[in-house]
Design a protein around this motif. Structure first.
Motif, PDB file in Angstrom:
ATOM      1  N   TYR A  32       0.840  -1.207   0.000  1.00 16.57           N
ATOM      2  CA  TYR A  32       0.000   0.000   0.000  1.00 16.57           C
ATOM      3  C   TYR A  32       0.871   1.252   0.000  1.00 16.57           C
ATOM      4  O   TYR A  32       0.569   2.236  -0.683  1.00 16.57           O
ATOM      5  CB  TYR A  32      -0.938   0.013   1.213  1.00 16.57           C
ATOM      6  N   ALA A  33       1.960   1.201   0.771  1.00 12.62           N
ATOM      7  CA  ALA A  33       2.865   2.359   0.838  1.00 12.62           C
ATOM      8  C   ALA A  33       3.514   2.603  -0.521  1.00 12.62           C
ATOM      9  O   ALA A  33       3.660   3.753  -0.958  1.00 12.62           O
ATOM     10  CB  ALA A  33       3.923   2.125   1.912  1.00 12.62           C
ATOM     11  N   ILE A  34       3.886   1.523  -1.231  1.00 15.73           N
ATOM     12  CA  ILE A  34       4.512   1.667  -2.555  1.00 15.73           C
ATOM     13  C   ILE A  34       3.518   2.296  -3.534  1.00 15.73           C
ATOM     14  O   ILE A  34       3.854   3.216  -4.289  1.00 15.73           O
ATOM     15  CB  ILE A  34       5.009   0.294  -3.075  1.00 15.73           C
ATOM     16  N   VAL A  35       2.276   1.800  -3.522  1.00  8.96           N
ATOM     17  CA  VAL A  35       1.242   2.325  -4.432  1.00  8.96           C
ATOM     18  C   VAL A  35       0.980   3.806  -4.144  1.00  8.96           C
ATOM     19  O   VAL A  35       0.982   4.645  -5.060  1.00  8.96           O
ATOM     20  CB  VAL A  35      -0.055   1.492  -4.293  1.00  8.96           C
ATOM     21  N   ALA A  36       0.774   4.141  -2.859  1.00  9.57           N
ATOM     22  CA  ALA A  36       0.505   5.544  -2.498  1.00  9.57           C
ATOM     23  C   ALA A  36       1.730   6.408  -2.810  1.00  9.57           C
ATOM     24  O   ALA A  36       1.594   7.550  -3.266  1.00  9.57           O
ATOM     25  CB  ALA A  36       0.143   5.635  -1.014  1.00  9.57           C
ATOM     26  N   GLY A  37       2.932   5.845  -2.601  1.00 11.81           N
ATOM     27  CA  GLY A  37       4.170   6.585  -2.877  1.00 11.81           C
ATOM     28  C   GLY A  37       4.324   6.882  -4.365  1.00 11.81           C
ATOM     29  O   GLY A  37       4.689   7.997  -4.753  1.00 11.81           O
ATOM     30  N   VAL A  41       4.542  10.596  -5.924  1.00 11.57           N
ATOM     31  CA  VAL A  41       5.683  11.021  -6.745  1.00 11.57           C
ATOM     32  C   VAL A  41       5.179  11.622  -8.059  1.00 11.57           C
ATOM     33  O   VAL A  41       5.640  12.679  -8.503  1.00 11.57           O
ATOM     34  CB  VAL A  41       6.644   9.831  -7.011  1.00 11.57           C
ATOM     35  N   ALA A  42       4.184  10.950  -8.695  1.00 11.52           N
ATOM     36  CA  ALA A  42       3.643  11.442  -9.968  1.00 11.52           C
ATOM     37  C   ALA A  42       2.998  12.820  -9.784  1.00 11.52           C
ATOM     38  O   ALA A  42       3.237  13.739 -10.566  1.00 11.52           O
ATOM     39  CB  ALA A  42       2.620  10.451 -10.525  1.00 11.52           C
ATOM     40  N   VAL A  43       2.191  12.968  -8.715  1.00 13.00           N
ATOM     41  CA  VAL A  43       1.481  14.234  -8.502  1.00 13.00           C
ATOM     42  C   VAL A  43       2.472  15.356  -8.179  1.00 13.00           C
ATOM     43  O   VAL A  43       2.402  16.447  -8.764  1.00 13.00           O
ATOM     44  CB  VAL A  43       0.432  14.074  -7.368  1.00 13.00           C
ATOM     45  N   VAL A  44       3.410  15.080  -7.279  1.00 15.85           N
ATOM     46  CA  VAL A  44       4.378  16.124  -6.888  1.00 15.85           C
ATOM     47  C   VAL A  44       5.263  16.491  -8.076  1.00 15.85           C
ATOM     48  O   VAL A  44       5.512  17.674  -8.341  1.00 15.85           O
ATOM     49  CB  VAL A  44       5.234  15.644  -5.680  1.00 15.85           C
ATOM     50  N   LEU A 114       0.449   7.028 -15.013  1.00 17.85           N
ATOM     51  CA  LEU A 114       1.083   7.953 -14.066  1.00 17.85           C
ATOM     52  C   LEU A 114       2.247   8.683 -14.739  1.00 17.85           C
ATOM     53  O   LEU A 114       2.360   9.905 -14.665  1.00 17.85           O
ATOM     54  CB  LEU A 114       1.607   7.186 -12.838  1.00 17.85           C
ATOM     55  N   ALA A 115       3.120   7.896 -15.408  1.00 16.82           N
ATOM     56  CA  ALA A 115       4.323   8.482 -16.016  1.00 16.82           C
ATOM     57  C   ALA A 115       3.954   9.474 -17.125  1.00 16.82           C
ATOM     58  O   ALA A 115       4.466  10.596 -17.178  1.00 16.82           O
ATOM     59  CB  ALA A 115       5.213   7.370 -16.553  1.00 16.82           C
ATOM     60  N   SER A 116       3.020   9.070 -18.017  1.00 12.17           N
ATOM     61  CA  SER A 116       2.660   9.953 -19.123  1.00 12.17           C
ATOM     62  C   SER A 116       1.828  11.142 -18.642  1.00 12.17           C
ATOM     63  O   SER A 116       1.913  12.243 -19.188  1.00 12.17           O
ATOM     64  CB  SER A 116       1.882   9.180 -20.191  1.00 12.17           C
ATOM     65  N   GLY A 117       1.046  10.932 -17.553  1.00  7.49           N
ATOM     66  CA  GLY A 117       0.224  12.017 -17.003  1.00  7.49           C
ATOM     67  C   GLY A 117       1.064  13.194 -16.560  1.00  7.49           C
ATOM     68  O   GLY A 117       0.658  14.350 -16.700  1.00  7.49           O
ATOM     69  N   LEU A 137      -5.921   7.724  -7.157  1.00  6.34           N
ATOM     70  CA  LEU A 137      -5.441   7.085  -5.922  1.00  6.34           C
ATOM     71  C   LEU A 137      -6.435   6.018  -5.461  1.00  6.34           C
ATOM     72  O   LEU A 137      -6.043   4.910  -5.072  1.00  6.34           O
ATOM     73  CB  LEU A 137      -5.241   8.146  -4.826  1.00  6.34           C
ATOM     74  N   VAL A 138      -7.727   6.342  -5.538  1.00  6.59           N
ATOM     75  CA  VAL A 138      -8.767   5.389  -5.114  1.00  6.59           C
ATOM     76  C   VAL A 138      -8.698   4.119  -5.960  1.00  6.59           C
ATOM     77  O   VAL A 138      -8.706   3.003  -5.436  1.00  6.59           O
ATOM     78  CB  VAL A 138     -10.178   6.026  -5.209  1.00  6.59           C
TER      79      VAL A 138
END
Ligand code: HEM
Length: 201
Positions: A32-37, A41-44, A114-117, A137-138
């Motif tokens: 879960y931590a990896i997914v949220a991380g 990272v993508a958003v920041v 995520l990467a292309s976004g 995220l959901v």
């Protein structure tokens, strides 16, 4: 077959686990931590390093759409299969086998999104873009939770469990996971198209 052989065969069948045991998962919270991380990272990165190159954005949009086809395509198949399982048309073993194969495909699709976004320069100050990030995220956390739920059931319930033989709590959980999955994916897709239309009108 002699009666002795028959007894031996029955004993072996009774002793065999109802379903194939899966490797114990030792890091429940870490996934879960990896997914949220990865999401954070993508958003920041998108907020801090806005890429402002139209050619990069063009390629990114192509990668975005291909990744969506890969990820969402696999999600639709697994969600439909899950509903067929709830309706008694597929067994637990069939569903878990498919989910095991689809999980990697979905992870590749979401990773590509995520990467292309990031390169698509989301305007994270707008409520719509923020809501889309929340939906992303959901859908990621829900997908991971659903996969864990299936793996857990596979170790506790018989392989042939389906339809009316599914415990009520598991039935509700499976239905909720499929509905949340569909709502969050369709929501993210709709907001993506709205953003694209607004930018290019
Ligand atoms: C499961 C996750 C996602 C899905 C299903 C999704 C889906 C879409 C779709 C369908 C489009 C419209 C493309 C078009 O009209 O040609 C789009 C556009 C867009 N997406 Fe996503 N997306 C996801 C994740 C992300 C993420 C994580 C970001 C940012 C970090 C992002 C940023 C954008 C932006 C900025 C656009 C507009 C592009 C443009 O108009 O040039 N998306 N997305």
């Amino acid at each position: 077959m002699t009666s002795y052989e028959l007894r031996l065969q029955r004993a072996a069948t009774a002793a065999a686990p109802a379903v194939a045991p899966t490797a114990p998962r030792s890091r429940p919270a870490t996934d879960y931590a990896i997914v949220a991380g990865a999401w954070a990272v993508a958003v920041v990165t998108a907020a801090v390093f806005p890429l402002d190159d139209p050619r990069v954005a063009q390629v990114a949009l192509f990668v975005h759409l291909v990744s969506m086809a890969i990820g969402f395509g696999a999600v639709i198949v697994i969600d439909i299969y899950g509903l067929l399982w709830l309706a008694g048309r597929r067994s637990l073993a069939e569903l878990v086998d498919l989910d095991t194969a689809a999980h990697t495909v979905i992870a590749i699709g979401v990773g590509g999104l995520l990467a292309s976004g990031i390169a698509l320069q989301p305007e994270l100050t707008t409520p719509l873009a923020r809501f889309k990030m929340l939906l992303v995220l959901v859908l990621m956390l829900n997908g991971l939770a659903a996969q864990r739920f299936l793996v857990g059931m596979r170790t506790t319930l018989p392989a042939g469990t389906s339809g009316a033989s599914i415990p009520w709590a598991a039935f509700q959980r499976g239905l909720t996971a499929a509905l949340v999955s569909q709502a969050s994916w369709w929501g993210a897709i709709a907001i993506g198209f709205i953003t694209n239309a607004a930018r290019h009108s």
